[in-house]
Structures are given as C-alpha cells and as structure tokens.
Design an enzyme around this catalytic site. Structure first.
Site, PDB file in Angstrom:
ATOM      1  N   LYS A  47      39.639  38.813  39.962  1.00  0.00           N
ATOM      2  CA  LYS A  47      38.915  39.974  40.183  1.00  0.00           C
ATOM      3  C   LYS A  47      37.595  40.154  39.318  1.00  0.00           C
ATOM      4  CE  LYS A  47      42.753  42.710  42.160  1.00  0.00           C
ATOM      5  NZ  LYS A  47      43.475  43.818  41.976  1.00  0.00           N
ATOM      6  N   GLY A  48      37.805  39.657  38.080  1.00  0.00           N
ATOM      7  CA  GLY A  48      36.866  39.901  36.915  1.00  0.00           C
ATOM      8  C   GLY A  48      35.681  39.498  37.355  1.00  0.00           C
ATOM      9  N   GLU A 103      32.699  32.557  36.339  1.00  0.00           N
ATOM     10  CA  GLU A 103      33.770  33.305  35.412  1.00  0.00           C
ATOM     11  C   GLU A 103      33.151  34.514  34.849  1.00  0.00           C
ATOM     12  OE1 GLU A 103      36.837  33.616  35.377  1.00  0.00           O
ATOM     13  OE2 GLU A 103      37.950  31.742  35.217  1.00  0.00           O
ATOM     14  N   ASP A 104      33.929  35.379  34.647  1.00  0.00           N
ATOM     15  CA  ASP A 104      33.655  36.693  33.712  1.00  0.00           C
ATOM     16  C   ASP A 104      33.740  35.976  32.205  1.00  0.00           C
ATOM     17  OD1 ASP A 104      36.333  36.251  33.930  1.00  0.00           O
ATOM     18  OD2 ASP A 104      36.486  38.625  34.187  1.00  0.00           O
ATOM     19  N   ASP A 107      38.805  32.745  27.882  1.00  0.00           N
ATOM     20  CA  ASP A 107      39.781  32.936  26.826  1.00  0.00           C
ATOM     21  C   ASP A 107      40.204  32.018  26.217  1.00  0.00           C
ATOM     22  OD1 ASP A 107      41.251  34.496  25.241  1.00  0.00           O
ATOM     23  OD2 ASP A 107      41.209  36.340  26.238  1.00  0.00           O
ATOM     24  N   LYS A 135      35.226  33.261  24.527  1.00  0.00           N
ATOM     25  CA  LYS A 135      35.859  33.601  22.953  1.00  0.00           C
ATOM     26  C   LYS A 135      36.059  32.437  22.514  1.00  0.00           C
ATOM     27  CE  LYS A 135      38.216  37.999  24.493  1.00  0.00           C
ATOM     28  NZ  LYS A 135      39.358  38.406  24.496  1.00  0.00           N
ATOM     29  N   PHE A 156      40.141  42.328  22.606  1.00  0.00           N
ATOM     30  CA  PHE A 156      40.462  42.683  23.889  1.00  0.00           C
ATOM     31  C   PHE A 156      39.047  43.405  24.471  1.00  0.00           C
ATOM     32  CE2 PHE A 156      42.127  44.807  27.535  1.00  0.00           C
ATOM     33  CZ  PHE A 156      42.651  43.642  28.223  1.00  0.00           C
ATOM     34  N   ASP A 163      39.087  43.946  32.840  1.00  0.00           N
ATOM     35  CA  ASP A 163      39.623  45.326  32.905  1.00  0.00           C
ATOM     36  C   ASP A 163      41.008  45.260  31.704  1.00  0.00           C
ATOM     37  OD1 ASP A 163      42.875  44.597  34.692  1.00  0.00           O
ATOM     38  OD2 ASP A 163      41.362  43.241  34.304  1.00  0.00           O
ATOM     39  N   ARG A 169      36.868  48.335  35.008  1.00  0.00           N
ATOM     40  CA  ARG A 169      35.958  47.216  35.621  1.00  0.00           C
ATOM     41  C   ARG A 169      34.471  47.758  35.859  1.00  0.00           C
ATOM     42  NH1 ARG A 169      39.235  42.772  37.023  1.00  0.00           N
ATOM     43  NH2 ARG A 169      41.081  43.108  37.551  1.00  0.00           N
TER      44      ARG A 169
END
Length: 183
Positions: A47-48, A103-104, A107, A135, A156, A163, A169
């Site tokens: 959902k990101g 992509e958001d 990571d 990151k 984080f 989220d 979000r």
C-alpha cells in the site's frame, strides 16, 4: 495532515511535501526521456507506494498505464520479516513490456529483490526501479535502483504512504516516528 499536526509523535522531519514534489517532477522528466517510444508500465507496490505512484504518474508528461501488486514482508511490526507474501498479483501481462516498479522505500531490499526476479521470469522487456526513499545502511541485499529520490538514515519513518500499523500514511511529509509511539 502535516508534521506539525503530530509533532508529539515524531522526532524529525526528513523530507517535506515540497521536497517530494520537486523530486517527483525531476525524476518524471528523466523517465519521460528514458522511455520515449517504449511500452512502459508503472507497477506500484501496495500500500505504501499509493501516494508516490499517484503524484509521480501525474508528473509524467506522457500516457502510461499503471498496475498494482501487493506484497508484504513487514506484518504489523517495524522491521522486515524477510518472508515475502503475495497479497495481490498484477492484472497486466508484463511480457515484452518495460516495467518501472514504483516503490515508496527500499529498506532491506529483500522484497524488491524478489519482485525483480519474479518480473524477469515473466518475460518483461526490462525491469527498473524508482524508489522515493532508500535506506542504504539497512540493505541486506543489493538492489539496483535506476531512480532514487532521497537516501535517508536507518530510522523507522512514516508519512507519504509509509505507515506504522496502518496509521500515518496520510502525513504529507516523511518523518521519523518517535519510539514512544511503537515501544
């Protein structure tokens, strides 16, 4: 909602909405040149990536179809589990298409690495990645990303689609979530 509205729940604003819009316009211009005359498909990772995909697609000066895939390696925690689960597959056949995964955040890289292999096995003409955030120190596997908006520290983060337990979000900025919120 802006960061000032939840200042007691965050520690730092890393990227403002204004910074994001400027970066999206810059990357959209590059993508338009790189994919001129090609059969490009944007694939958002739910959902990101919803916010990134919507604003990025609107910034593109070309007609481009979109599709969505839902995969997860997080659950309700703050760290990647490393186990990829497909929750919604693509509706589009990507054979011979140039796929740009939107992509958001990158990571650990585990989910994205899996997606790249999966899409290559489906016969895509090419598969590239646009990640708004990355990151670098959190990477467990190296993932080549052709387009990256911002490198951020291993914290984080929430906002702009990111989220914590399905909250935050709709924050327009990207901010570090205060540890007291999730401890």
């Amino acid at each position: 909602m802006r960061a000032a509205d939840i200042s007691d729940q965050i520690t730092t604003v890393l990227v403002t909405e204004e910074d994001i819009r400027e970066k999206l316009a810059e990357i959209a211009a590059r993508v338009a040149v790189d994919y001129a005359g090609k059969d490009l498909l944007l694939v958002g990772v739910l959902k990101g990536a919803v916010m990134v995909m919507a604003d990025f697609a609107r910034a593109l000066p070309m007609v481009v179809p979109m599709d969505w895939m839902a995969v997860s390696s997080y659950g309700s925690g703050t760290k990647s589990s490393g186990v990829v689960q497909i929750r919604k597959d693509l509706d589009t056949d990507i054979h011979d298409k140039h796929v740009l995964i939107v992509e958001d955040i990158i990571d650990s890289g585990l989910t994205l690495s899996w997606l790249l292999e999966n899409f290559a096995s489906r016969g895509a003409a090419s598969v590239e990645v646009f990640a708004l955030l990355r990151k670098p120190e959190a990477a467990k596997v190296h993932v080549e990303s052709k387009y990256v908006g911002f490198d951020i520290p291993t914290e984080f983060v929430i906002g702009y689609g990111l989220d914590y337990d399905e909250k935050y979000r709709n924050l327009r900025d990207v901010a570090v979530l205060a540890p007291h919120v999730y401890s």
